[in-house]
Design an enzyme around this catalytic site. Structure first.
Site, PDB file in Angstrom:
ATOM      1  N   ARG B 320       1.057  -1.107  -0.002  1.00 34.37           N
ATOM      2  CA  ARG B 320      -0.068  -0.060   0.073  1.00 34.37           C
ATOM      3  C   ARG B 320       0.833   1.334  -0.066  1.00 34.37           C
ATOM      4  NH1 ARG B 320      -4.138  -0.597   4.927  1.00 34.37           N
ATOM      5  NH2 ARG B 320      -4.498   1.502   4.163  1.00 34.37           N
ATOM      6  N   HIS B 321       0.392   2.206  -0.205  1.00 32.09           N
ATOM      7  CA  HIS B 321       1.015   3.676  -0.051  1.00 32.09           C
ATOM      8  C   HIS B 321       1.819   3.934   1.196  1.00 32.09           C
ATOM      9  CE1 HIS B 321      -2.364   5.232   2.102  1.00 32.09           C
ATOM     10  NE2 HIS B 321      -3.275   4.567   1.132  1.00 32.09           N
ATOM     11  N   ASN B 327      -4.873   9.166   6.237  1.00 33.33           N
ATOM     12  CA  ASN B 327      -4.488   7.931   7.300  1.00 33.33           C
ATOM     13  C   ASN B 327      -4.554   8.413   8.764  1.00 33.33           C
ATOM     14  OD1 ASN B 327      -2.639   6.278   4.884  1.00 33.33           O
ATOM     15  ND2 ASN B 327      -4.566   5.964   5.408  1.00 33.33           N
ATOM     16  N   ARG B 439      -1.022   9.869  -3.034  1.00 36.86           N
ATOM     17  CA  ARG B 439      -0.386   9.467  -2.046  1.00 36.86           C
ATOM     18  C   ARG B 439       0.261   7.969  -2.579  1.00 36.86           C
ATOM     19  NH1 ARG B 439      -5.939   8.611  -1.564  1.00 36.86           N
ATOM     20  NH2 ARG B 439      -6.903   6.763  -0.924  1.00 36.86           N
ATOM     21  N   GLU B 462      -8.088   3.617  -5.157  1.00 39.90           N
ATOM     22  CA  GLU B 462      -8.831   3.303  -3.780  1.00 39.90           C
ATOM     23  C   GLU B 462     -10.243   3.115  -4.468  1.00 39.90           C
ATOM     24  OE1 GLU B 462      -9.245   1.261  -1.617  1.00 39.90           O
ATOM     25  OE2 GLU B 462      -8.601   2.441   0.160  1.00 39.90           O
ATOM     26  N   HIS B 530      -3.791   0.470  -2.487  1.00 34.11           N
ATOM     27  CA  HIS B 530      -4.572   0.898  -1.544  1.00 34.11           C
ATOM     28  C   HIS B 530      -5.187  -0.179  -1.002  1.00 34.11           C
ATOM     29  CE1 HIS B 530      -4.383   5.201  -3.177  1.00 34.11           C
ATOM     30  NE2 HIS B 530      -4.275   4.420  -4.267  1.00 34.11           N
TER      31      HIS B 530
END
Lengths: 599, 599
Positions: B320-321, B327, B439, B462, B530
């Site tokens: 994932r990023h 977040n 991101r 995402e 994502h």
């Protein structure tokens, strides 16, 4: 390859100038799945530079490029970057005359262009016909097959074949200019290319000019099925040379001419496999397909498309939903239901489709009756192998009343009982596809579930206007003037801002599986879409230019009919008449640009 | 077919009870592209009812069914309706032992299940092994190939072959139960089925139980390439029977056993074509594919997938990023950039990939050196035809300093100069794919453009939360309690409301072309996705169950590595250590369910 590589400038290149040996270090074509066998392949061209020095060009991966959906530094718009020669594709057609090469070529080019991959056909025969620099140059075998002097095309006639080869080379060079210098992504080289010598010449020239990275796909159309071949040849008989001739005589004549080219013909296969050359061989249009060493995203895309070919006669209908409440208030997007006029439209549509469907069945039975092998004067044209030939009466089974109808009732003949007209005739299924939005679903509400197969598809939903959903165009122009202007400037590439906001390229992408499915299926279908969806569908079937798609005039109340034929797609348009609650064909209809360019 | 058809109850059915003649009115299999030739095909089963009466079942069209994206009265969830037997598919495997049948079977089933089409493998050998009702029943030829008593499997041994046929029939019946009564969409019949008699038995049984509509695809894996076959056989040598034997002796032994089955083996081809039976023949895994009369959406999907097979050794990385601002604040969706810790993650990631990539190259060169034909004890396992065999030194070209390095410099050997280690070795390209969100793009910002090919893909974005974009889960639970509960109840099928709102089925659908591309390409790739995207990708590669996908624990800071191998996919996981700015492998890692089921 890693950062700390020592500089060995020139060395690795020089290394590769040593004579090529027969050992495994001979250059491998990119993407080859297996080691190259002993012996240098004949058609590889200049040896591949190896990646042993930092300044030699490295092999670039070629992965999927989808305009609008992918993006990189070298390709900000998702098109294949000019730099990425390895992602581009040359398709070399192969096949004897009357094997449907040009049909396949045109259809494939239409599909790839619709996907926004710049594709162009380079036809050797056409170039020769328009050639001014080489006067009196003989035509391609394919053209000649339609003429009288077939001896001129005998492979033993060396002078003529030299001239032909020169024109082929010039056409190929034009194709390579397009790919290497003019931003083209796919070039299709349309000629018979039915001899090994010609194909070697083509490969050598491509490798000479483009190096080892450019993907080359050989694509052959073969006919093993005698009926299909006969149908193809009869299609040729509709041409100017044969039109007024007795079709039986003409067919015999044409067959004799083809025999000449068969002398030197080598189908794709052994040679290409030995030399690790990618190829696709289509046998009897869609019946059987051989795919050899398919590599690269574009080649895989083309292969998938070709796999779904068929020539089954059927109709594809396209319309927009009936008038909705939001249509009246001028709001875009949303999910409003039909206005009363829209419900009226839906009723007419179901009735009209019933009528047209029946009409088509009757015509089909009639056409089948007119098809004979061998052909007879006045036969239905164009011929189609799917028109099952009528068998001689003696061989036809007749229902025996004694054994087949124990209750004593005999089958009654009526105007609508198609089986009574032809007991072999099985009417086609009819699919009705709507989007998942209310106005589209409601437009299909009057179709009888027993006779029509209705399905909703999210892929057919209207373009999502993101944050602009529910606004009117005049609202957008005052509240979002920058967006309004950006869209006006380039509607095709514009994407609405905000979550879920889409543009025309997104619509193309989500309609791709629908198009492949339409090509694959053999049933009738009616698509009840929305403005953007109808535009993109029509753009595919009509082969519209990129700049025409997003401005097409597709008003509510129009119904379009596309009927695939062996020579292309028949196109008709009908306009709904509100008072008469019926549709009327618009004579000589042509699609045009919408007057209001904001729609 | 139309509304006004007269009632002819029973007549048309009775009509079809008359003995079948040899004329063209003999039943045609649905979707056949060409008229059935004279003579009744052997395997059609009971004659097809014709549509000449209103109460005979009509032929239903089978068009695309995509769970979550299509919907109809009979299939509200987009799965293939139980009613639509004509849309379901039986795949009958064909092939001699050691041709990779089970590998293909498992992979194809994994793909179809991932697409939410219920698919199950029915393996004859396995059933026999677990069979209690028929004690001491001999094993399938395939199992026996690994054992001592090969005479038992000689086709001339009729008693044994009768028992084997019985178990095959029972397995097939189990498959048909699954398709006809238990809601299955695809059943794969995994056995050698290498004789014509066996295949006729299979077709007869299917037609007897399921009628003419159920699609049957024969799928054969053949090996023409001797190296590939040898590699496949050597893979078998890692089995229990041969593990401790001298590999040269073991291989000879195994080859002798296969000879027994070759006696009665008939590859797919003439018989199937004569009888209009759909088949796919894969030759040398992905080198060449013959597709015959592919029909139906599922068959076309399977064909497309199989066309993109390859066994090239490479690595697929998924992460994932790095940590983003959203977040930290717990907001879902949106397009925020990386927080400082996320930037730190991005730096570690680029460095770690450099290291792992180099490590892989070194291992690859080492493995290649350990591969011999014929095999020697201690050879690298599992064998892979893509490990190009090392040629005897005598045949290897050595760079000649006099001719290849005119400037007098010789190539220097260094730890990182891979070409010095093995001048035939061409390092693979490495792709880095991000979504189009900040991101994700920023997480890939430290990859060297010269060494890595970075591309952004909208397909990796995402999951779009529609009207919930930018909210926190606790916000949603208070402001939208009904939606919150609905999602909690069934996250896989839940779709966020509002324009652009997506669910997991949408993610599967938009990742489908990415998965096919990952299967097609032969380069390394890192996907920076994502949460939802990583879950769906891992679900594919790990073959997760439907109910596991949407709840998978995929925290930020984890890096997963998948390496396709001839026997499956090797799986490793690494966890980022913030202070050490490095990744460390998690020993014996297994994917698990996320503790917080709202994520």
């Amino acid at each position: 390859m890693h950062g700390t590589l020592p500089e060995v400038t020139g060395v690795s290149i020089a290394m590769n100038d040593t004579p090529t040996t027969t050992a495994p270090s001979s250059p491998r074509m990119k993407g080859d799945y297996f080691p190259v066998e002993e012996g240098k392949p004949l058609t590889l061209g200049p040896p591949r530079r190896q990646n042993s020095g930092t300044n030699t060009p490295r092999v670039r991966p070629t992965t999927l490029d989808i305009p609008g959906l992918t993006k990189s530094k070298v390709s900000p718009d998702g098109r294949i970057a000019q730099r990425d020669v390895g992602a581009k594709l040359v398709i070399v057609m192969v096949g004897l005359p009357a094997r449907g090469k040009s049909y396949i070529t045109k259809k494939l080019a239409r599909y790839l262009n619709w996907l926004q991959h710049d594709t162009k056909i380079f036809n050797v025969g056409e170039r020769r016909r328009h050639e001014k620099a080489v006067p009196n140059v003989p035509k391609e075998p394919e053209d000649e097959a339609m003429e009288q002097n077939s001896s001129f095309f005998d492979p033993d006639n060396t002078k003529a074949s030299q001239i032909r080869e020169q024109v082929a080379r010039e056409t190929l060079d034009e194709l390579l200019d397009y790919i290497l210098n003019k931003g083209g992504s796919v070039g299709i080289f349309d000629a018979t290319n039915s001899t090994l010598d010609r194909r070697k010449m083509v490969m050598d020239r491509i490798r000479e000019r483009a190096g080892p990275d450019l993907n080359v796909l050989f694509l052959e159309s073969r006919c093993v099925d005698e009926n299909l071949l006969e149908a193809n040849m009869r299609l040729k008989l509709n041409g100017p040379d044969y039109r007024d001739m007795d079709p039986v005589v003409a067919l015999e004549d044409f067959k004799k001419r083809i025999k000449v080219y068969e002398k030197a013909y080598v189908p794709l296969g052994d040679y290409e496999e030995k030399n690790h050359m990618p190829y696709i061989q289509m046998i009897d249009v869609g019946r059987k397909i051989i795919s050899h060493q398919i590599k690269g995203f574009l080649m895989a895309q083309a292969n998938y498309y070709l796999l779904n070919f068929n020539l089954a006669p059927r109709q594809i209908w396209i319309t927009r939903h009936g008038l909705s409440h939001d249509n009246i208030s001028g709001k875009i997007g949303g999910d409003s239901d039909l206005a009363p006029e829209g419900v009226q439209y839906a009723k007419s549509l179901a009735k009209f489709m019933d009528e047209k469907r029946h009409e088509w069945d009757m015509k089909q039975i009639e056409d089948m009756r007119k098809t004979h092998f061998p052909p007879q004067p006045g036969d239905a044209t164009p011929p189609n192998p799917y028109y099952r030939p009528q068998s001689p009466t003696a061989e036809r089974p007749r229902p025996n009343a004694n054994t087949s109808a124990p209750n004593g009732t005999s089958t009654t003949s009526s105007a609508t009982d198609l089986s009574a007209l032809d007991e072999d005739y099985t009417p086609k299924a009819f699919c009705v596809w709507t989007s998942m939005l209310k106005r589209s679903i409601s437009t299909a509400q009057f179709f009888n579930d027993e006779e029509y197969d209705t399905k909703q598809m999210r892929m057919l939903d209207e373009l999502n206007a993101g944050v602009m959903e529910g606004l009117t165009y005049s609202c957008i122009s005052t509240q979002h003037p920058t967006e309004y202007a950006a869209r006006k400037r380039d509607k095709l590439h514009y994407r609405y801002p905000g979550p879920g906001g889409e543009g025309y390229l997104d619509i193309i992408n989500r309609l791709r599986p629908v198009i492949v499915e339409l090509e694959r299926m053999t049933d009738h279908v009616l698509l009840v879409g929305h403005r953007s969806v109808a535009r993109v569908l029509l753009a595919y079937f009509r082969g519209l230019k990129r700049e025409e798609v997003a401005d097409l005039d597709v008003p509510i109340g129009m119904l379009y009919c596309l009927e695939p034929k062996p020579y292309g797609v028949d196109f008709k348009a009908y306009r709904w008449h509100k008072e008469k609650e019926w549709f009327y064909e618009v004579p000589n209809f042509e699609l045009k640009r919408a007057e209001d360019d904001m729609l």
